[in-house]
Design a protein around this motif. Sequence first.
Motif, PDB file in Angstrom:
ATOM      1  N   ASP A 124     -26.085  -8.959  45.220  1.00  0.00           N
ATOM      2  CA  ASP A 124     -27.231  -8.339  44.545  1.00  0.00           C
ATOM      3  C   ASP A 124     -27.247  -8.763  43.083  1.00  0.00           C
ATOM      4  O   ASP A 124     -26.194  -8.860  42.441  1.00  0.00           O
ATOM      5  N   LEU A 125     -28.444  -8.998  42.574  1.00  0.00           N
ATOM      6  CA  LEU A 125     -28.602  -9.458  41.194  1.00  0.00           C
ATOM      7  C   LEU A 125     -29.572  -8.536  40.472  1.00  0.00           C
ATOM      8  O   LEU A 125     -30.672  -8.269  40.963  1.00  0.00           O
ATOM      9  N   TYR A 126     -29.145  -8.030  39.337  1.00  0.00           N
ATOM     10  CA  TYR A 126     -29.980  -7.189  38.489  1.00  0.00           C
ATOM     11  C   TYR A 126     -30.178  -7.955  37.189  1.00  0.00           C
ATOM     12  O   TYR A 126     -29.231  -8.181  36.451  1.00  0.00           O
ATOM     13  N   LEU A 127     -31.410  -8.345  36.936  1.00  0.00           N
ATOM     14  CA  LEU A 127     -31.703  -9.251  35.834  1.00  0.00           C
ATOM     15  C   LEU A 127     -32.734  -8.626  34.905  1.00  0.00           C
ATOM     16  O   LEU A 127     -33.748  -8.105  35.368  1.00  0.00           O
TER      17      LEU A 127
ATOM     18  N   GLU B 259     -30.203  -1.055  28.775  1.00  0.00           N
ATOM     19  CA  GLU B 259     -30.712  -1.278  30.127  1.00  0.00           C
ATOM     20  C   GLU B 259     -29.574  -1.456  31.126  1.00  0.00           C
ATOM     21  O   GLU B 259     -29.649  -1.009  32.262  1.00  0.00           O
ATOM     22  N   PHE B 260     -28.494  -2.115  30.703  1.00  0.00           N
ATOM     23  CA  PHE B 260     -27.325  -2.295  31.560  1.00  0.00           C
ATOM     24  C   PHE B 260     -26.737  -0.941  31.949  1.00  0.00           C
ATOM     25  O   PHE B 260     -26.408  -0.697  33.105  1.00  0.00           O
TER      26      PHE B 260
ATOM     27  N   SER C 115     -25.438   2.972  35.904  1.00  0.00           N
ATOM     28  CA  SER C 115     -25.419   4.411  36.211  1.00  0.00           C
ATOM     29  C   SER C 115     -26.149   4.682  37.515  1.00  0.00           C
ATOM     30  O   SER C 115     -25.685   5.466  38.359  1.00  0.00           O
ATOM     31  N   LYS C 116     -27.287   4.027  37.704  1.00  0.00           N
ATOM     32  CA  LYS C 116     -28.054   4.189  38.932  1.00  0.00           C
ATOM     33  C   LYS C 116     -27.243   3.695  40.137  1.00  0.00           C
ATOM     34  O   LYS C 116     -27.200   4.349  41.182  1.00  0.00           O
ATOM     35  N   LEU C 117     -26.587   2.583  39.982  1.00  0.00           N
ATOM     36  CA  LEU C 117     -25.788   2.021  41.080  1.00  0.00           C
ATOM     37  C   LEU C 117     -24.606   2.909  41.431  1.00  0.00           C
ATOM     38  O   LEU C 117     -24.251   3.033  42.607  1.00  0.00           O
TER      39      LEU C 117
END
Length: 73
Positions: free
Chosen positions: A14-17, A62-63, A68-70
């Motif tokens: 998974d990639l969060y960009l 944002e990170f 935190s959500k993950l």
Amino acid sequence: MEKDKWDKKITYPDLYLQFGSEERSFFKEEAKHLKAKYDELGSFCELKKFTGGHDYIKWNEEFVKTISKLLKT
């Protein structure tokens, strides 16, 4: 970008960009390219744009939201 080799047999992580709206065009284009490749291969990529430039303080904010959500799931 085009020289990148992508293997359709691989499930990419998974990639969060995230990138700023005022980033140089290279960063924006690279982010869109990665999102398109992930979509093409059926891998997960979340792409977000925030208001600002190449700003580590905003990126860090944002990170923290993303991590935190993950960790809640």
